[in-house]
Scaffold this active site. Structure first.
Site, PDB file in Angstrom:
ATOM      1  N   SER A 297       0.808  -1.213   0.000  1.00  0.00           N
ATOM      2  CA  SER A 297       0.000   0.000   0.000  1.00  0.00           C
ATOM      3  C   SER A 297       0.846   1.270   0.000  1.00  0.00           C
ATOM      4  O   SER A 297       0.385   2.331  -0.418  1.00  0.00           O
ATOM      5  CB  SER A 297      -0.937   0.003   1.208  1.00  0.00           C
ATOM      6  OG  SER A 297      -0.191  -0.095   2.418  1.00  0.00           O
ATOM      7  N   ASP A 549      -3.319   6.389  11.565  1.00  0.00           N
ATOM      8  CA  ASP A 549      -2.395   5.866  10.570  1.00  0.00           C
ATOM      9  C   ASP A 549      -1.099   6.674  10.630  1.00  0.00           C
ATOM     10  O   ASP A 549      -1.063   7.831  10.232  1.00  0.00           O
ATOM     11  CB  ASP A 549      -3.031   5.982   9.179  1.00  0.00           C
ATOM     12  CG  ASP A 549      -2.112   5.477   8.069  1.00  0.00           C
ATOM     13  OD1 ASP A 549      -1.008   4.986   8.383  1.00  0.00           O
ATOM     14  OD2 ASP A 549      -2.503   5.582   6.889  1.00  0.00           O
ATOM     15  N   HIS A 552       1.290   5.440   6.402  1.00  0.00           N
ATOM     16  CA  HIS A 552       1.145   6.051   5.083  1.00  0.00           C
ATOM     17  C   HIS A 552       1.373   7.559   5.188  1.00  0.00           C
ATOM     18  O   HIS A 552       1.504   8.100   6.288  1.00  0.00           O
ATOM     19  CB  HIS A 552      -0.242   5.739   4.513  1.00  0.00           C
ATOM     20  CG  HIS A 552      -0.492   4.266   4.362  1.00  0.00           C
ATOM     21  ND1 HIS A 552      -1.105   3.516   5.340  1.00  0.00           N
ATOM     22  CD2 HIS A 552      -0.195   3.408   3.356  1.00  0.00           C
ATOM     23  CE1 HIS A 552      -1.185   2.257   4.951  1.00  0.00           C
ATOM     24  NE2 HIS A 552      -0.627   2.163   3.752  1.00  0.00           N
TER      25      HIS A 552
END
Length: 580
Positions: A297, A549, A552
């Site tokens: 990802s 998160d 990312h």
């Protein structure tokens, strides 16, 4: 006596002679008027009159006629990340209409009298609206006409931001512009962007020529990976409102993040300056080629950053399917691809020996079959992996189970391979496969391990990066032991693969971003990973942080630097020089 004029007397030609003189006088008058008009227009007064007709006065006003654009619906790219861990759950951004600016208008700018050897320049605009735009006057600088300047343009009614691509056509002079203790430079053609919501500034700068490198590239001997983050008041290359393919989880501003300064930092190597990403330069450099982002990802994060940057000058055609995302830029026949491969090696779920079904089995000595099937079609490959080695899995090497992560049925037996070692083996396996592939001739860019910034726990045990709004200053970084260990394994695998592939024509470059990105704890979505207006963004009464998160990267944000480095590596490969 007869008064008749004899036939053939000179008096018979009187009237024809008068008519010819009239014709001569009219012709002379026409020549005079044409000459006078030319002198008038060429004079200062004439330039003023000229401006009324063409919208240009004092060599600084520019009336740009923009080609009409039409809304084109583009299919959403399909993502097959169906096995993602909790921190990679995503919602694809949608857009009712996407603009395809396939045509541009070109207008010639007049020469400025106060600039030495300033060439004629061609301005290409793909902005939606432009009326009565004005180029700012340049002061106390010389224009480097071998490179090209990115010129900010103040839009009139209906245009909040317009930037122009400038192509120079004559030999260079030099200029350098210092912004916040860093010199920001652009390459030959500057990017175009249009933003109807938030104005994005673009640097007015040009690159100083260097005998050791081509225009638009930094010195080929410069170490790109040792430097510092410097504040950049010019802002990002795009905004969250000008990129329809931005994954919602990385849309930090769209998800309500209150601070914005994390967008305004650029990486500055100690020995040189990296030019701001020039989308047109990139597309021209990659003409007819395919760039593939392959991995997990975080690879998707980088691929979307690349698309967001390129989207500012051209809207690509979505030619993807369930197996592969593909975006095609018609002007240069460039294809941007993303393939999902979470471990980069062969993965099976069927029972194997005493490992039951349902647990991922990683064959550490075999590359991903689908990846190897498509690799000959790619000219440049950017590989990304590492974080999925924290996921439950079984490690198989030489057809034998040697270890596992979050799985080991016999606690009395010692594992021979742990998750960190497995990562190193997998890197060597995939890179050796590429380095020795008989038909793959491309450039492989291995993006080094991307650090996370969970404090007080991991992604699933209460780790947090809430409240981080600026990069960590030099000298204050606390090293992350796990990140350094993973990075070390990756470098070892890379070096071993390079030694095995010395006879292949393909090339490998390590894009060493791990250390520089350990300073960017402010660049993650944190709790702003969802558009839910009722999401929890602050610690609770018990001090526990909200779900977040810290792996990312926000877009726009630090991740865009990765693609500036990719462009620099590609330039060095195709234009000459070597990458540090």
């Amino acid at each position: 006596m007869s008064f008749d004029t004899p036939l053939g007397s000179p008096r018979m030609s009187y009237h024809p002679r008068k008519l010819s003189w009239i014709v001569i006088l009219v012709g002379a008058l026409a020549v005079f008027l044409i000459y006078a008009s030319f002198v008038l227009v060429s004079s200062p007064f004439g330039a003023h009159v000229h401006g009324y007709f063409y919208g240009i006065g004092s060599s600084e006003k520019l009336d740009v006629s923009v080609a009409s654009v039409s809304d084109a619906s583009v299919d959403k790219g399909l993502d097959i990340d169906d096995k993602k861990p909790h921190f990679d759950q995503q919602t694809d951004a949608t857009s009712n209409s996407r603009i395809d600016n396939s045509e541009s208008s070109f207008v010639k700018l007049p020469k400025k009298e106060d600039v030495n050897e300033t060439p004629d320049v061609t301005v290409s605009s793909t902005a939606k609206d432009a009326a009565n735009t004005r180029l700012p006057a340049q002061t106390s600088s010389q224009v480097d006409s071998a490179s090209s300047a990115t010129i900010p343009v103040e839009g009139g009614t209906g245009a909040s931001n317009l930037t122009a691509s400038v192509r120079s056509e004559e030999p260079p002079s030099t200029v350098s512009i210092n912004q916040s203790s860093a010199v920001f430079t652009t390459s030959k053609e500057a990017s175009v962007s249009s933003d109807n919501s938030t104005s994005t500034a673009v640097p007015e700068s040009v690159e100083k020529p260097d005998n050791a490198s081509h225009a638009g590239s930094v010195n080929s001997g410069c170490d790109l990976y040792h430097g510092n983050w410097v504040h950049d008041p010019l802002g990002p290359l795009y905004t969250n409102n000008t990129c329809p393919v931005l994954t919602q989880m990385q849309n930090c501003q769209g998800n309500g993040r209150p601070d914005k300064d994390y967008e305004n930092w650029r990486w500055k190597p100690f020995q040189c300056d990296i030019p701001r990403f020039d989308p047109r330069k990139f597309l021209e450099l990659m003409r007819g080629k395919t760039l593939a982002f392959i991995g997990d990802s975080v690879a998707r994060n980088q691929m979307e950053s690349m698309l967001c940057i390129l989207w500012q000058v051209e809207v690509p055609k979505n030619r993807g399917n369930r197996n592969m995302q593909r975006y095609y830029f018609r002007s240069t026949s460039v294809m941007i691809v993303r393939m999902w491969s979470s471990w980069l090696v062969k993965v099976t779920s069927e029972p194997f020996d005493y490992a039951p079904a349902g647990v991922d089995k990683l064959h550490l000595d075999l590359p991903d079959v689908k990846l190897m099937e498509h690799i000959p079609n790619f000219d440049v490959v950017v590989l990304s992996s590492g974080h999925w080695f924290a996921k439950k899995s079984v490690y198989i090497l030489n057809n034998e189970i040697l270890g596992g992560q979050l799985w080991w049925p016999d606690k009395s037996k010692q594992m021979k391979v742990n998750n960190v070692q497995a990562f190193g083996i997998s890197v060597e396996t995939i890179l050796t496969a590429l380095a020795t592939h008989p038909t793959y001739k491309g450039l492989t860019i291995v993006r080094s391990y991307s650090p996370d910034h969970y404090e007080g726990g991991t992604w699933n045990t209460g780790g947090s990066c809430t409240g981080k709004v600026k990069p960590i200053p030099l000298g204050e970084l606390v090293e992350n032991g796990h990140t350094n260990t993973m990075y070390g394994q990756q470098v070892t695998g890379f070096n071993n693969a390079v030694k095995k592939g010395t006879t292949n024509t393909s090339k490998m470059k390590l894009m060493n971003v791990t250390k520089m990105f350990q300073f960017r704890h402010d660049g993650h979505p944190g709790p702003y990973r969802s558009a839910d207006p009722n999401k929890i963004t602050k610690r609770g009464p018990d001090g526990r942080p909200p779900p977040q998160d810290c792996l990312h990267w926000c877009m726009p944000g630090p991740v865009d630097t990765w693609n500036e480095l990719v462009l620099e590596i590609i330039k060095r490969e195709y234009e000459g020089g070597s990458t540090s």
